[in-house]
Design an enzyme around this catalytic site. Structure first.
Site, PDB file in Angstrom:
ATOM      1  N   LYS A   1       0.626  -1.016   0.165  1.00  0.00           N
ATOM      2  CA  LYS A   1      -0.078  -0.080   0.557  1.00  0.00           C
ATOM      3  C   LYS A   1       0.854   1.542   0.184  1.00  0.00           C
ATOM      4  O   LYS A   1       1.902   1.004   0.077  1.00  0.00           O
ATOM      5  CB  LYS A   1      -0.949   0.120   1.019  1.00  0.00           C
ATOM      6  CG  LYS A   1      -2.080   0.585   1.068  1.00  0.00           C
ATOM      7  CD  LYS A   1      -2.791   0.646   2.733  1.00  0.00           C
ATOM      8  CE  LYS A   1      -3.723   1.871   2.747  1.00  0.00           C
ATOM      9  NZ  LYS A   1      -4.879   1.544   4.117  1.00  0.00           N
TER      10      LYS A   1
ATOM     11  N   MET B   1      -6.714   8.497   3.217  1.00  0.00           N
ATOM     12  CA  MET B   1      -6.964   7.422   3.694  1.00  0.00           C
ATOM     13  C   MET B   1      -8.451   7.122   4.612  1.00  0.00           C
ATOM     14  O   MET B   1      -8.205   6.447   5.246  1.00  0.00           O
ATOM     15  CB  MET B   1      -5.323   6.980   4.064  1.00  0.00           C
ATOM     16  CG  MET B   1      -4.428   6.837   3.287  1.00  0.00           C
ATOM     17  SD  MET B   1      -2.653   5.497   3.644  1.00  0.00           S
ATOM     18  CE  MET B   1      -2.759   6.614   5.531  1.00  0.00           C
TER      19      MET B   1
ATOM     20  N   SER C   1      -9.457   1.643   2.094  1.00  0.00           N
ATOM     21  CA  SER C   1      -8.994   3.030   1.724  1.00  0.00           C
ATOM     22  C   SER C   1      -7.290   1.912   1.115  1.00  0.00           C
ATOM     23  O   SER C   1      -6.473   2.608   0.501  1.00  0.00           O
ATOM     24  CB  SER C   1      -7.506   3.664   2.921  1.00  0.00           C
ATOM     25  OG  SER C   1      -6.982   3.262   3.955  1.00  0.00           O
ATOM     26  N   SER C   2      -7.047   1.011   1.818  1.00  0.00           N
ATOM     27  CA  SER C   2      -6.646  -0.422   0.800  1.00  0.00           C
ATOM     28  C   SER C   2      -7.398  -0.866  -0.355  1.00  0.00           C
ATOM     29  O   SER C   2      -6.686  -1.887  -1.255  1.00  0.00           O
ATOM     30  CB  SER C   2      -5.831  -1.678   1.626  1.00  0.00           C
ATOM     31  OG  SER C   2      -5.735  -1.601   2.886  1.00  0.00           O
TER      32      SER C   2
ATOM     33  N   ILE D   1      -8.056   1.271  10.026  1.00  0.00           N
ATOM     34  CA  ILE D   1      -7.849   1.923  11.397  1.00  0.00           C
ATOM     35  C   ILE D   1     -10.049   1.995  11.508  1.00  0.00           C
ATOM     36  O   ILE D   1     -10.369   2.465  12.644  1.00  0.00           O
ATOM     37  CB  ILE D   1      -7.481   3.255  11.088  1.00  0.00           C
ATOM     38  CG1 ILE D   1      -7.461   3.906  11.937  1.00  0.00           C
ATOM     39  CG2 ILE D   1      -8.474   3.932   9.814  1.00  0.00           C
ATOM     40  CD1 ILE D   1      -6.864   5.642  12.614  1.00  0.00           C
ATOM     41  N   GLY D   2     -10.273   1.922  10.565  1.00  0.00           N
ATOM     42  CA  GLY D   2     -11.962   1.336  10.819  1.00  0.00           C
ATOM     43  C   GLY D   2     -12.450   0.512   9.463  1.00  0.00           C
ATOM     44  O   GLY D   2     -14.180   0.066   9.386  1.00  0.00           O
ATOM     45  N   GLY D   3     -11.848  -0.477   8.931  1.00  0.00           N
ATOM     46  CA  GLY D   3     -11.863  -1.400   7.799  1.00  0.00           C
ATOM     47  C   GLY D   3     -11.332  -1.504   6.581  1.00  0.00           C
ATOM     48  O   GLY D   3     -11.746  -2.049   5.892  1.00  0.00           O
ATOM     49  N   SER D   4     -10.239  -0.425   6.147  1.00  0.00           N
ATOM     50  CA  SER D   4      -9.487   0.322   5.419  1.00  0.00           C
ATOM     51  C   SER D   4      -8.345  -1.798   4.151  1.00  0.00           C
ATOM     52  O   SER D   4      -8.496  -1.605   3.252  1.00  0.00           O
ATOM     53  CB  SER D   4      -8.233   0.847   5.810  1.00  0.00           C
ATOM     54  OG  SER D   4      -8.706   2.052   6.586  1.00  0.00           O
TER      55      SER D   4
END
Length: 585
Positions: free
Chosen positions: A150, A199, A225-226, A246-249
């Protein structure tokens, strides 16, 4: 405060019929808006930086493509399973150079299809050639295997922009610990992959590299974000990858693209050398994540990264090795499942995926499946928003100065940063409207708070985690099975207003539970028909249906989570479910 002050003057003046003041207030507001709409010198300079970077990257890709096409590699190598590729590399049937060249060309072809790459790593082929000279007995765990990275993970000589044009020329002098450890194990890092601006979005678009689309359906996002990682894997251009979460990225893109992703317990993997626009905030832990088309790939990366090679480079990591005995254990586990968390109802396909997985795992002799009711998820989400937004978004807004605002983060920007008067007025008005109660319950948490209030929220976070663990203990549950997300892969620009739909992944960030995604099914016509019973009680539900209807054929995953430090337990259940589901893209 200029805007709310001008608005207040204009409104009060209109109320008392004082026309000169009303005209002055309205005129002042109009002038301010016109002035703010003009691009600053810094913004124009940053746009030029982005244009230069885009041209530079395009030229490098075309040069690499020409070199590869001059002696075209065997793309059949990219279709081998991970086990087959490992075996051929170890026995010398194929070379690391041949594999690297094949995956580089495949990545370039994938980029043509879905714009998933950030940069190609110039020293990849040189490193592969060096690996081919290593005697077989001295070859590492990942010998010759390509691992995509990433963009936020620093690579010496490349810019980790996190989608910010101002960072286009900020070339890293050193590489992230993860990069160094992977190379020490014999991996080759051929490419870095795209991310959304800052992100903090589960779409994938920015003003440096552009928008990544889902290779399975170009009208859909690959997630974020990934997102570049997942899109590259779904297109066949990567077999192993590193994201962050950080939240599901790492998990949401895996769900949207039909691959696997694991968010480990924080500090199981080193985040040293990862760029983040929210560095310093610790209320919601962020962590690197591992991604692969298969659970075996995620497991292999965890084996490599949870090792003395990492601890020696980052002494802040706990020296906890990967526990092979836990992964291979036949210990009976009780799995608690739910298809609705009490906050955001999962769309029909996502809920059905849980039911299907319950049936598959119930037939396994090592698992007992029981219903589980997660306690007070709405409070966990309030804490998530309150901790991540404890500065009222000042840090993010500072980062976004002199930047064009990409559509994928417009919802975020609209939420953060307003004057307290404006945000209070917004939440008061919305609270009076039917169907906005859930929205206000979270938006009202994003505000600048004192250190005392911050400590109190962190205390409440820990108390919530303990109450959740107590609920698991009372139900005698070891593992959780949940929807991967409220939605399937969303249409472009539809994710921004629906950040709360990430509640199923955010929950395990706020508590720092390891959690992973495994694909199990695809959206069916029956799932689409079931939208007739999907709620329409508020704006979020109506937008959710708009965001992901007409999605027949899209992949659907489920989420497996466990208590902190039980990462290997998560991988064990993921592997068994993967085998039972036998999912194919």
């Amino acid at each position: 405060p200029t805007v709310p002050l001008a608005m207040a003057v204009a409104l009060v003046a209109l109320y008392v019929k004082w026309k000169p003041a009303a005209l002055s207030g309205a005129t002042g507001l109009l002038i301010w808006m016109l002035w703010k709409s003009l691009p600053s010198t810094s913004l124009r300079e940053n746009r030029k930086k982005a244009q230069r970077k885009q041209a530079e990257l395009a030229e490098a890709r075309e040069k690499l493509r020409a070199d590869l096409e001059a002696d075209r590699p065997d793309l059949a190598l990219t279709q081998l399973s991970l086990a087959e590729l490992q075996q051929q590399l170890r026995t010398g049937r194929v070379t690391a150079v041949a594999v690297t060249r094949a995956f580089l060309l495949k990545a370039l072809l994938a980029h043509d299809d879905c714009n998933c790459l950030a940069a190609c790593v110039g020293e990849a082929l040189e490193h592969a050639a060096a690996l081919d000279r290593v005697p077989p007995a001295q070859r590492g765990l990942l010998h010759g295997l390509p691992v995509s990275l990433k963009e936020c993970a620093q690579v010496a000589g490349l810019a980790a922009t996190v989608g910010l044009t101002k960072r286009c020329d900020d070339v890293a002098e050193s590489s992230a610990v993860v990069y160094e450890v992977l190379r020490a194990h014999g991996a080759v890092i051929p490419v870095t992959t795209n991310i959304p601006t800052t992100m903090l979005s589960y779409e994938c678009s920015n003003c440096v590299y552009g928008r990544t689309v889902n290779p399975l359906n170009k009208s859909r996002s690959p997630g974020g974000s990934s997102g570049g990682e997942a899109a590259l894997m779904a297109a066949g251009g990567s077999i192993l990858g590193i994201g962050s979460d950080i939240g599901g990225s790492a998990r949401i893109p895996a769900h949207f693209c039909g691959v696997c992703g694991l968010k480990p317990t924080q500090r199981r993997l080193s985040a040293m050398g990862f760029v983040s626009p929210t560095k310093g905030q610790s209320g919601v832990p962020a962590t690197p994540g591992v991604m692969s088309p298969t659970v075996a790939g995620c497991t292999l990366l965890m084996q490599a990264l949870c090792s003395p090679l990492a601890w020696s480079r980052d002494p802040t990591l706990p020296p906890l090795p990967f526990r092979e005995e836990v992964l291979l254990s036949k210990k009976k586990l009780k799995i608690g499942y739910y298809e609705f968390d009490g906050f955001f109802q999962a769309t029909p396909a996502c809920a059905r995926a849980v039911r299907d997985s319950v049936k598959l795992l119930s037939s396994h002799p090592d698992y007992e499946l029981v219903p589980f009711h997660p306690p007070n998820v709405s409070r966990a989400l309030q804490l998530y928003y309150g901790l991540l937004g404890a500065d009222n978004g000042r840090t993010i807004l500072k980062v976004l100065e002199h930047e064009d605002i990409d559509p994928c983060i417009k919802g975020l920007v609209a939420l953060i940063g307003p004057h307290p008067f404006v945000s209070a007025l917004r939440d008061f008005v919305l609270g009076l409207l039917p169907g906005f109660k859930r929205i206000v319950s979270l938006s009202s948490q994003v505000r600048e708070i004192s250190v005392t209030e911050l400590w109190q929220k962190q205390k409440e976070r820990d108390e919530y985690t303990h109450s959740f663990l107590a609920a698991m203990a009372e139900a005698d549950v070891d593992v959780l099975l949940t929807p991967a997300h409220s939605l399937t892969a969303v249409k472009h620009n539809h994710g921004s207003p629906l950040n709360a739909a990430c509640c199923y992944t955010m929950l395990f960030n706020i508590m720092d539970f390891p959690a992973g995604i495994v694909p199990v099914t695809k959206v069916t016509a029956a799932d689409e028909a079931a939208f007739a019973q999907y709620p329409t009680s508020d704006l979020w539900y109506r937008k959710a249906r708009e965001a992901c209807d007409d999605g027949v054929g899209l992949p659907v995953g489920v989420q497996i989570a466990a208590k902190p430090w039980d990462d290997e337990v998560v991988l064990r259940v993921m592997a068994d479910l993967e085998q039972a589901a036998n999912f194919r893209l």
